[in-house]
Design a protein around this motif. Structure first.
Motif, short mmCIF file in Angstrom:
data_model
loop_
_atom_site.label_atom_id
_atom_site.label_comp_id
_atom_site.label_asym_id
_atom_site.label_seq_id
_atom_site.Cartn_x
_atom_site.Cartn_y
_atom_site.Cartn_z
N PHE A 234 1.17 -4.78 -2.26
CA PHE A 234 0.07 -4.41 -1.50
C PHE A 234 0.71 -4.13 -0.21
N ARG A 235 1.59 -4.63 0.47
CA ARG A 235 1.77 -4.13 2.02
C ARG A 235 2.88 -3.09 1.81
N ARG A 236 3.21 -2.48 0.73
CA ARG A 236 4.17 -1.26 0.69
C ARG A 236 3.50 -0.19 0.10
N PRO A 237 2.87 0.76 1.05
CA PRO A 237 2.19 1.96 0.64
C PRO A 237 3.04 2.80 -0.19
N ASP A 238 4.38 2.63 -0.05
CA ASP A 238 5.34 3.60 -0.68
C ASP A 238 5.25 3.11 -2.12
N LEU A 239 5.20 1.81 -2.50
CA LEU A 239 5.48 1.42 -3.83
C LEU A 239 4.02 1.74 -4.53
N TYR A 240 2.85 1.49 -3.73
CA TYR A 240 1.74 1.99 -4.56
C TYR A 240 1.39 3.36 -4.61
N LEU A 241 1.72 3.93 -3.88
CA LEU A 241 1.64 5.49 -3.94
C LEU A 241 2.62 6.42 -4.63
N ALA A 242 4.02 5.99 -4.41
CA ALA A 242 5.04 6.86 -5.20
C ALA A 242 5.73 5.86 -6.02
N GLY A 243 5.45 4.77 -6.33
CA GLY A 243 6.01 3.79 -7.28
C GLY A 243 7.58 3.42 -6.92
N ARG A 244 7.94 3.53 -5.97
CA ARG A 244 9.26 3.24 -5.73
C ARG A 244 9.38 3.13 -3.99
N THR A 245 10.13 2.25 -3.52
CA THR A 245 10.40 2.09 -2.09
C THR A 245 11.04 3.31 -1.60
N LYS A 602 5.70 17.96 -7.39
CA LYS A 602 4.42 17.14 -6.85
C LYS A 602 4.83 15.64 -6.62
N THR A 603 5.76 15.23 -7.46
CA THR A 603 6.12 14.02 -7.04
C THR A 603 7.00 13.68 -5.92
N ILE A 604 7.76 14.93 -5.62
CA ILE A 604 8.43 14.65 -4.36
C ILE A 604 7.71 15.06 -3.20
N ASN A 605 6.65 15.94 -3.33
CA ASN A 605 5.83 16.23 -2.14
C ASN A 605 4.98 14.94 -1.92
N ILE A 606 4.54 14.12 -2.78
CA ILE A 606 3.93 12.87 -2.51
C ILE A 606 4.74 11.88 -1.72
N GLU A 607 6.05 11.91 -2.32
CA GLU A 607 7.03 10.95 -1.71
C GLU A 607 7.16 11.36 -0.31
N ALA A 608 7.30 12.62 0.03
CA ALA A 608 7.80 13.12 1.29
C ALA A 608 6.65 12.74 2.37
N GLU A 609 5.29 13.29 1.71
CA GLU A 609 4.05 12.89 2.65
C GLU A 609 3.99 11.39 3.03
N THR A 610 4.07 10.65 2.04
CA THR A 610 4.31 9.20 2.26
C THR A 610 5.07 8.81 3.19
N THR A 611 6.35 9.32 3.07
CA THR A 611 7.54 8.93 3.94
C THR A 611 6.93 9.36 5.46
N GLU A 612 6.54 10.50 5.69
CA GLU A 612 6.23 10.96 6.75
C GLU A 612 5.03 10.23 7.42
N ARG A 613 4.09 9.84 6.84
CA ARG A 613 2.96 8.91 7.12
C ARG A 613 3.42 7.68 7.75
N ILE A 614 4.16 6.97 6.77
CA ILE A 614 4.64 5.53 6.92
C ILE A 614 5.51 5.32 8.23
#
Ligand code: ADP
Ligand code: MG
Length: 726
Positions: A234-245, A602-614
């Protein structure tokens, strides 16, 4: 701030203490197995003889359900379920997201006296009407209406799922649009099992086996997964949003010591596994094996194989129970194909064979000449099928997540080949070379004295680099991803096998009509299969560069990524194949292609937006803070006339690395703001060509920073912590 992460480590390390508690996980297996399942035994004891017989015919022979018994069955099912504490029921289905879906309805019905009773009608059992508009349909609904319906699958038993506050009766169903087009993964699987059944019975007849009434595919699915402490998760938004680090520098220790595979299972994990197994037993899932996997924090669970339809439902339950139980132990279960870069990802080995209602395994090399013929026939069919439809097998395992695995040196390559093992290859080669005369003298066809050599069961398993391996009495499809539904890969296997069996049976029939005996006819058949399809057999190292070259020479496909693979789904040969065997119509197939692209982008879009935000809100501020600290120190030192190389070189390095991050972030932001076009295909290409490289550059910059920024400024748990604190 900073100390919170450190506290997380302590919390994680202390999260689990069994306190010597025991629970019911060690109860007698006979008592608990299937105790939450509406089994045939349960039905027999609750239904009248004629009703039970009618239902049994549906379950075992696949005859259509008699609507007049539906109310009676529903009543019995409801009574059984309410005795077990169920208050609600749900039609459980497999939408094209790859997971499962359920909407719960209670049994409650108001009565005339102002009270309420529990009711459940045959109609409610047989058919449901979830709102289909929120599930991917690939355009199948667009021309019609949004509604879809669920239809009871009586061949897979209903069961009860308990939660902390009650229980739900779960009814396995198929999900289709109102004009009967499949919106799910179960419907085509059932159709493919029918197609396979039909062709296998035909073939067996020609091979002289006439007592079989039904043949079906069997599946045994080995599931790999990771467990991480929830403190970290729960300290890794990438894990809980995208399922991977999406970030993480390689830790000083990864899997290089190779000490995890089959290592001692930590107590917390073992307790978790026992709990999972106990629940699965009550659900009638015959789980058998558990062990550590190759990567640190990676594990595996495997069941005993079952009828493909039931195995596919059970596989979904395995994933569901793995996920839902972890939290009880302060853990989170990651089913993603590649949760951590630099250590192995997770797959799902799908073991597949064909069985008959008389108890034969058609891929079991036999002890007698006639059994050998049967084995050689079906094994030849698989060789032909896999060679002809490499593209379909590749598509069936394609996903953005699985792209990280396939072709990396940990999972089978994207090239689809078959591992037969040296001995069996030798058998085929000998038969191929052998003359008719030799066969008549009792040569390799085994009609005389030389039956097939006893093949060691595990001969195949030594080669882990093959995507499709013969392992003694079944084939193991190893390219399937850990989070995937096994239904579509199994559908493809069944369908391509049905076609090959069909074609080879026709060939045999012709030879036999031409007055050849069965042995000679089989000889011709094997010759033709090895001549035309034998080059799909490859027994060596699939990870090597040589294989990439060799495969190209052999004309085998190398569809490296999802985008390379997906469109072959609607190649002419594949549209014809699925249509001919009644598994998927051209429209249903096109819809699936569309959904592949849709899910991919959609999967990659979520990963990319999560990456940008973090990167923007966590990593860059950490770097800037470090710059601030260092420049303050530099100023103080210079005031006191002290020169520090350490301070100046650290400052220089961090400034350079944060500039690199800032630059790569600008590029990622630009690509994220662009969609690349209007269609899912264009969007997917944009993701592949522009977004993924931009995302990788941001990750690289962040991982470089992670190596030098003080840990107390770094707000996200590291790979070291997630993989090693247990
Ligand atoms: P291996 O050591 O080759 O992996 P196992 O006996 O451990 O073989 O089996 C691995 C998986 O294959 C298990 O899930 C098992 O149930 C499954 N399996 C075994 N026989 C068959 C079969 N005939 N059809 C489908 N799956 C099978
Ligand atoms: Mg195996």
């Amino acid at each position: 701030m900073s100390s919170s992460v450190t506290n997380g480590v302590m919390g994680a390390a202390k999260n689990w203490h069994s306190n010597g508690k025991t629970d019911n996980t060690s109860r007698d297996i006979r008592e608990i197995f299937s105790s939450s399942v509406f089994t045939l035994d349960e039905m027999r004891s609750r239904l009248s003889k004629p009703v039970y017989k009618s239902l049994l015919a549906t379950v075992e022979k696949g005859t259509a359900i008699d609507p007049s018994i539906a109310d009676i069955v529903a009543l019995a099912m409801k009574e059984w379920a309410t005795e077990k504490g169920a208050t609600h029921y749900t039609h459980w289905f497999q939408p094209l997201t790859g997971g499962t879906a359920e909407k719960h309805d209670s049994f409650i019905t108001p009565n005339a006296g102002g009270g309420a009773v529990a009711e459940f009608s045959g109609k409610e059992l047989i058919q449901g009407e979830p709102d289909a508009s929120s599930f991917p349909s690939g355009g199948l609904r667009a021309t019609f209406e949004a509604r879809g319906y669920t239809a009871w699958d009586p061949t897979s038993p209903a069961f009860i799922i308990n939660h902390s506050n009650g229980a739900t009766l779960v009814i396995p169903t198929a999900f289709a649009s109102w004009n009967g087009e499949a919106l799910d993964n179960k419907t085509p699987l059932l159709r493919s099992i029918d197609a396979l059944n039909k062709q296998v019975l035909r073939a067996l007849n020609v091979l002289g086996i006439t007592n079989v009434n039904r043949a079906y595919a069997t599946l045994g699915c080995e599931q790999e997964y990771f467990l991480v402490d929830e403190e970290f998760y729960f300290r890794r938004p990438d894990l809980y949003l995208a399922g991977r680090t999406l970030f993480g520098a390689k830790p000083p220790r990864g899997q290089e010591l190779e000490d995890h595979y089959f290592g001692t299972i930590p107590d917390r994990v073992l307790s978790y596994m026992s709990d999972v197994e106990h629940q699965l037993y009550t659900l009638g899932v015959p789980v058998k094996t558990r062990h550590n996997e190759v990567a640190p924090a990676q594990y595996e669970i495997a069941p005993i194989f079952e009828h493909a339809n039931i195995a596919a439902d059970h596989q979904q339950l395995v994933m569901q129970v793995l996920r839902s139980t972890a939290r009880k132990y302060g853990l989170v279960c990651l089913l993603h194909e590649k949760p951590f870069a630099g250590v192995n990802g997770s797959g799902k080995h799908v073991n597949w064979s064909i069985a008959t209602d008389t108890g034969m395994n058609l891929l079991e090399p036999g002890q007698t000449p006639s059994e050998n013929l049967v084995f050689l026939f079906f094994c030849s069919a698989v060789i032909k099928a896999v060679h002809k439809h490499q593209d379909l097998l590749r598509v069936s395992v394609a996903s953005a997540a699985n792209d990280h695995r396939l072709g990396a040196n940990e999972a089978p390559p994207a090239i689809i080949s078959i591992f037969l093992g040296d001995q069996l290859t030798d058998v085929f080669t000998q038969i191929h070379k052998g003359t008719n005369k030799k066969a008549k003298q009792g040569g390799m066809l085994g009609l005389g004295t030389n039956v097939l050599p006893n093949l060691p069961r595990h001969a195949g398993d030594r080669n882990r680099t093959s995507p499709f391996a013969f392992t003694g009495n079944k084939f193991e499809f190893r390219a399937v991803g850990s989070s995937q539904s096994v239904s579509f890969p199994a559908t493809v296997l069944n369908t391509i096998a049905a076609e090959a069996i069909d074609e080879l049976t026709t060939m045999l029939e012709k030879s036999l009509k031409g007055k050849k005996n069965l042995a000679d006819a089989m000889h011709g058949l094997i010759k033709e299969v090895i001549d035309n399809h034998g080059h799909v057999i490859f027994n060596m190292d699939g990870y090597s560069d040589d294989w990439q070259k060799e495969a190209k020479k052999r004309g085998l496909l190398n569809l490296r990524t999802t985008l390379d693979a997906v469109s072959s789904l609607v190649a002419k040969k594949n549209i014809q194949l699925f249509n001919k065997y009644g598994v998927l119509s051209p429209r249903e197939l096109e819809a699936r292609e569309e959904i592949y692209f849709d899910q991919y982008f959609k999967t990659i879009n979520i990963e990319a937006e999560t990456t940008e935000r973090i990167a923007q809100t966590v990593m860059l501020p950490a770097a800037l803070q470090y710059i601030h600290q260092l420049s303050q120190t530099a100023e103080e030192l210079s005031d006191s006339g002290i020169k520090s190389k350490a301070v100046m070189s650290s400052l220089k390095e961090i400034v350079e690395l944060s500039d690199a991050l800032s630059e790569s972030l600008t590029e990622l932001r630009k690509q994220n703001n662009d969609l690349g076009g209007d269609t899912v295909h264009q969007k997917s290409i944009h993701m592949f060509k522009r977004v993924i490289p931009a995302m990788n550059a941001v990750r690289e910059a962040c991982d470089n920073l992670e190596r030098i920024v003080p840990e107390k400024l770094w707000q996200m748990p590291s790979y070291r912590e997630m993989l090693w604190v247990k």
